[in-house]
Each structure stands twice: as C-alpha cells, then as structure tokens.
Scaffold this motif. Structure first.
Motif, PDB file in Angstrom:
ATOM      1  N   MET B  96       4.366   0.605  -5.181  1.00  0.00           N
ATOM      2  CA  MET B  96       5.045   0.107  -6.431  1.00  0.00           C
ATOM      3  C   MET B  96       3.811  -1.500  -6.486  1.00  0.00           C
ATOM      4  SD  MET B  96       8.021  -2.024  -7.276  1.00  0.00           S
ATOM      5  CE  MET B  96       8.753  -2.178  -8.703  1.00  0.00           C
ATOM      6  N   LEU B 103      -0.426 -10.785  -5.221  1.00  0.00           N
ATOM      7  CA  LEU B 103      -0.911  -9.794  -3.002  1.00  0.00           C
ATOM      8  C   LEU B 103      -1.477 -11.406  -2.532  1.00  0.00           C
ATOM      9  CD1 LEU B 103      -4.181  -9.105  -4.357  1.00  0.00           C
ATOM     10  CD2 LEU B 103      -2.651  -7.558  -3.188  1.00  0.00           C
ATOM     11  N   LEU B 115      -1.989  -5.114   6.603  1.00  0.00           N
ATOM     12  CA  LEU B 115      -0.466  -5.145   7.115  1.00  0.00           C
ATOM     13  C   LEU B 115       0.591  -4.199   7.138  1.00  0.00           C
ATOM     14  CD1 LEU B 115       1.051  -8.037   7.911  1.00  0.00           C
ATOM     15  CD2 LEU B 115       1.863  -7.981   5.475  1.00  0.00           C
ATOM     16  N   ALA B 116       0.547  -3.898   5.695  1.00  0.00           N
ATOM     17  CA  ALA B 116       2.045  -2.765   5.712  1.00  0.00           C
ATOM     18  C   ALA B 116       1.837  -2.058   6.712  1.00  0.00           C
ATOM     19  CB  ALA B 116       2.214  -2.120   4.700  1.00  0.00           C
ATOM     20  N   ARG B 164      -3.712  -1.236  -1.477  1.00  0.00           N
ATOM     21  CA  ARG B 164      -2.210  -2.033  -1.079  1.00  0.00           C
ATOM     22  C   ARG B 164      -0.853  -1.002  -0.664  1.00  0.00           C
ATOM     23  NH1 ARG B 164       0.212  -7.547  -1.057  1.00  0.00           N
ATOM     24  NH2 ARG B 164       1.555  -6.870  -3.195  1.00  0.00           N
ATOM     25  N   MET B 168       0.112   2.628   2.327  1.00  0.00           N
ATOM     26  CA  MET B 168       0.973   3.348   3.650  1.00  0.00           C
ATOM     27  C   MET B 168       1.332   4.936   3.331  1.00  0.00           C
ATOM     28  SD  MET B 168       2.496   1.349   5.620  1.00  0.00           S
ATOM     29  CE  MET B 168       4.526   2.446   5.420  1.00  0.00           C
TER      30      MET B 168
END
Lengths: 298, 257
Positions: B96, B103, B115-116, B164, B168
C-alpha cells in the motif's frame, strides 16, 4: 555571499534597573529583620558538621548524616524512576489500548493516584507494603552477611543492608506514585505518533508486537525523554515525603539534625541548598543533552 | 488446512480482490453502500470520484486498515476479517502507498525498505539489503539509501514508499491518492514509476484524480459517489461517453482547467 545582520546587543533598560533595585531592597529588608529584630544565635558550623565532619582519628573529612541522606535520596530516585518508568510504559500503552478492560485498569490507577494527596497515598501503600507484601517477598529475612549483601556494590546501590526492606518499601511507594505521572507522559507520547505510522507499519504486515517495537516506541521515546527527565527531577523533590514513613533520606535526617542541634534555620537552609544544587545540576545537564541531541538530529 | 487454501486459490485463481455486498458505517454515517467489485490478476483499476465518496475507505478495506461491518472481502482467495494472524498474512501480499507517504522518520531509507522483509520472512540482513537495493534502484533512488526521509523531496519519499511496499513482493498494489500531497513538478516522477510497475504486469488499484494517468494506464475505471459504485466500466467506455450523469458532472469539474 551576504552576511546576516549582526545581532543587536540586548541592553538593560531603566525598568530592569528598577526591578533589580526592588528585589535588592526586599532582600536587604529581610536580612535586617532577621539580624536585628529576630533574636537568633546563628551557628552554621554546627550544622555543617552534619554534612562533613573532621575525624580526628583518621585525620580526614568524613561524610555525615546530611550527605548520607542525600545519597539515600539519590538511590531512592534512581530505583523509583526505573520501576516507575516500567509501570508507566506498560500502563501508558494500556491507556491507548483498544481493549476496554486494559483501558479501565490503567485509567483507574492514574485517577486514583492523581486524586489522592501524595502523603495519604504513601501512608496507605506503606502500611500495606510493609505489613503484607514485605513478609511475603521475604525481604525482612535478608541475610545481612551474604557476600553480595555485605559488599561495597550493594552499599552503593541500596545503602545500609539493615535498612534494605525499609528502603525497598519507600522506593516502591514513590514508584507507584510517580508511575501514574509517567503513564500519562507515555500515553501522550504514543498518541503523538501520527496515525499514518501505525497504518504504514500494519500495511507492510508487521505483527502487533513488531509495530510497537520497531515503529511506535522508538519514536515515542524520543518525544518523551525531555518530560521524563523533568519527572525524574520532580521525583527527587517528591522523595522528601517518604521521610514520613521513616525512610532515612535527606529530609528525614534533616529533621533529626534540626532537633538535636536546635539550629532549625541553618539546617533547613542548608538542606534546601543541597536539594537545589542536586536538582538544578540535573536540570542543566538534561537541557544541555537535549540541545546537543537536537543539533545532532539536524 | 493447507489443502483447503490451495483449492480455494485455484477456484479464484485470476481474481485477486473481490468485494461482495460490502457496507461500512462510521458511527451513523454510511461510508460504503453495497459495494460489489472484483479485480483480476494483472488488472489496473483506477477509482475516482468526488471527495467523501468513499473511494479511500473502500481501498483501505482491502487490507483492513478500515473494518467493514457487512459483506465479505476476499484477497488472494482468503477472506479478510478479524483473525490477526490471517490478516497479517493478507497484508504481506498487498502493498500500500499512502497520500502522505508515511515513511518511518527514525529509520534510514534503506532501513525503511528492509524492515518488513526482515521481520516478516526472517531473512538475513544481507539478503534484505539486496532486495531493498533492487527495488530502490527500480524507483531510481538507490543513491539516497543512507539518507533519512526528511532529507528527501516529496516525490522521492513517495518513490521510497513504493519501493518499501514492493519489497514484500506483493501480488497487489494499492495506491491511495499517491500524488495528492505532492508539489506539481514532482507528480510525474511518481506517476512514471507507477506506469512502469503497471507495464511489468502488477495488479493495481489506484485512487487518484489524475485522469491522464487513468487514460494511459488503467484497464478499468470505477467511479464512486456517496458511498456507491456508480460506474464500473472499461477505460474506453468511461472516457468516450459511456458514462452516467454524475460521472459526467464530476469529470467536467476536474477537467475544466
């Protein structure tokens, strides 16, 4: 490149001089009253002996009651802050929780503490703690001659082993009391984090714990460090009330010094000065660190 | 258990998002009224409509940043509702991008992107870094990896936000007004990245007022008004007059200048 204009030097105006003059006059009048009208035999050295006294045997200066008292005050403040911060972190998070029971528990705690006079709160909890909790934990039966207990490190951290359970009770009372204020600081810190941060963290699929650990707490803690430092200083001052439950910190020992020497004014002026120096130097250090952190972040 | 979910997926293999009779209320205000919509694999759907029409609410229901109260939503064959573990699983398949970038300001650009993957799939930092740099390069911002978000322009921040989300490796990307908070000169750099993403075959659901983007990239246009889907038609139909009165009025307002 053009240079920025020079700062104009701040000058004292007539109004400033009048203000200084007035304050000076009030102080002068007070001194006149004290020295002339009040018949009082000042004797500072007797009280100073209770800060430091000259030991003939070892021919060196040795800290006496008041200096030992301020050390206990510092130890109290240190441990109470750690426990209070832990309580505050958990309760503060619960204050912002979605779960109704969690919110109610933390809200009750905060309101209970904030709406009872500190002295009353401390009396209630002290008699509960020392009467019920301490025997259960078994602190009263602490082995006074254990290797750790009789070591210097123990003394630095907790003071006299003989007064240990008394010290723990005092620190816990203070911590429970200040924890409520830290709870509110933590709540404000968490709530100051924008909704978008929660959403972005959730949107990448972080678990609930990771959202808090990686995104919310790191940002909240940066924001709450200054008020937390302020609360630490408040705690040093508030620690004076545990003198009422016979914790042997600065104020408690000062009442003893004042009654044995009968030098009431000297004692309390010196004790006031000691508190002031302690708190002001912490405040100055914290604001220095804060400024440095601000500059580093830029 | 795993058998069941794989068969589930096979049945809906080409439908990634589906809304069935979804209703949502904010207190007494009904934000979504009987939403029925499905997005197929590889499809680009642009959602438009006047402000307050429920388009953001609808897109935020997909990964449950908003909860719906009635109806069902399936994402990648799983129903999204309640169960946190399952919801986290769904969110990892759905990227998303927000209007205000969002951020993480206390982390460097690289950390924002790593991070994710690190937390969610337990991969090594080196591996996460590699993935992150790949996507940062893709949005042409790899040279800023060690900076912090507040040192970047709005357009750059939004591109990082896209990287970002991509890190994923999601199956669907949601964009919630990605260019509305940008200065005009930065809008195109973000739209270009989104266009490239579309041409690589990413399934996208985009809430936007950028009709030029919709013309270029969308397969389908959904027009919403007062919580209802008023139009749901192919781009060609929407832009060549096969649209209703309300959509007509809306378009004439935003295309005036």
């Amino acid at each position: 490149m053009t240079k920025p204009p020079l700062k104009t030097r701040r000058k004292l105006t007539i109004v400033d001089y009048i203000c200084f003059g007035l304050v000076g006059a009030i102080i002068a009048y007070a001194i006149y009253r004290v020295s002339d009208v009040l018949v009082y035999n000042w004797n500072w050295s007797r009280v100073f002996n209770f800060v430091l006294y000259y030991d003939e045997e070892s021919s060196s200066y040795v800290p006496n009651l008041l200096l030992l008292g301020i050390a206990t005050t510092l130890r109290l403040a240190f441990w109470a802050t750690i426990v209070a911060a832990t309580i505050g972190l958990i309760m503060g998070y619960m204050r912002t929780s979605k779960n109704l029971a969690m919110r109610m528990i933390s809200r009750c705690y905060v309101e209970l503490v904030r709406n009872i006079p500190p002295v009353v709160f401390i009396f209630i909890f002290y008699f509960f703690l020392s009467g019920q909790l301490m025997p259960v934990i078994g602190l009263d039966d602490l082995d006074k001659n254990g290797t750790f207990v009789s070591s210097g490190i123990f003394y630095i951290l907790f003071g006299d082993p003989k007064l240990f359970s008394n010290f723990v009770a005092g620190a816990l009372c203070l911590a429970l009391f200040e924890g409520a204020y830290i709870t509110e600081i933590v709540r404000a810190g968490i709530q100051s984090i924008q909704k978008g941060q929660w959403e972005a963290a959730r949107a990448v699929g972080l678990s609930r714990l990771n959202v808090l650990r990686d995104i919310i707490f790191p940002q909240a803690i940066r924001k709450i460090l200054p008020p937390l430092a302020g609360q630490f200083i408040t705690l040093i001052k508030d620690s004076a009330i545990v003198s009422l439950i016979s914790i042997q910190e600065l104020t408690f020992l000062a009442t003893e010094v004042a009654s044995t020497t009968t030098k009431v004014f000297e004692t309390w002026i010196i004790v006031g000065a000691m508190y002031f120096i302690l708190c002001y130097s912490f405040a100055a250090t914290f604001s220095h660190l804060e400024k440095r952190a601000l500059r580093a972040r830029r | 258990m795993s058998n069941l979910s794989t068969t589930d997926r096979k049945i809906d293999s080409d439908i990634l998002i589906s809304f069935q009779g979804v209703n949502k209320w904010f207190d007494h205000f009904q934000a979504l009224k009987d939403i029925n919509l499905s997005v197929k694999q590889g499809e680009r759907v642009v959602v438009c409509g006047p402000s307050g029409s429920g388009k953001s609410t609808m897109i935020r229901c997909v990964n449950q940043l908003e909860n719906h109260q009635q109806g069902t939503i399936h994402v990648c064959g799983r129903e999204v509702y309640g169960n946190m573990k399952q919801l986290e699983q769904v969110r990892r398949e759905v990227g998303m991008v927000f209007q205000s970038f969002n951020l993480f300001p206390h982390m460097s650009i690289l950390q924002n992107v790593t991070l994710a993957p690190m937390r969610n799939s337990k991969i090594s930092p080196a591996e996460a870094r590699e993935i992150a740099m790949h996507y940062l390069e893709r949005v042409q911002i790899a040279d800023q990896a060690d900076k912090f978000p507040n040192q970047l322009s709005g357009g750059q921040q939004q591109r990082v936000a896209i990287a970002r989300a991509l890190a994923m490796k999601p199956r669907v990307m949601l964009f919630d007004e990605p260019t509305s908070a940008l200065d005009p000169e930065m809008i195109n750099e973000v739209l270009d990245v989104m266009g490239e993403l579309a041409s690589d075959g990413m399934t996208m659901m985009v809430v936007t007022h950028e009709m030029g983007f919709a013309r270029k990239v969308a397969d389908r246009v959904v027009f919403m008004d007062e919580g209802r889907i008023e139009e749901n038609c192919s781009k060609e139909d929407f832009f060549t007059g096969g649209r209703g009165e309300r959509a007509e009025a809306f378009l004439s307002k935003i295309l005036q200048h």
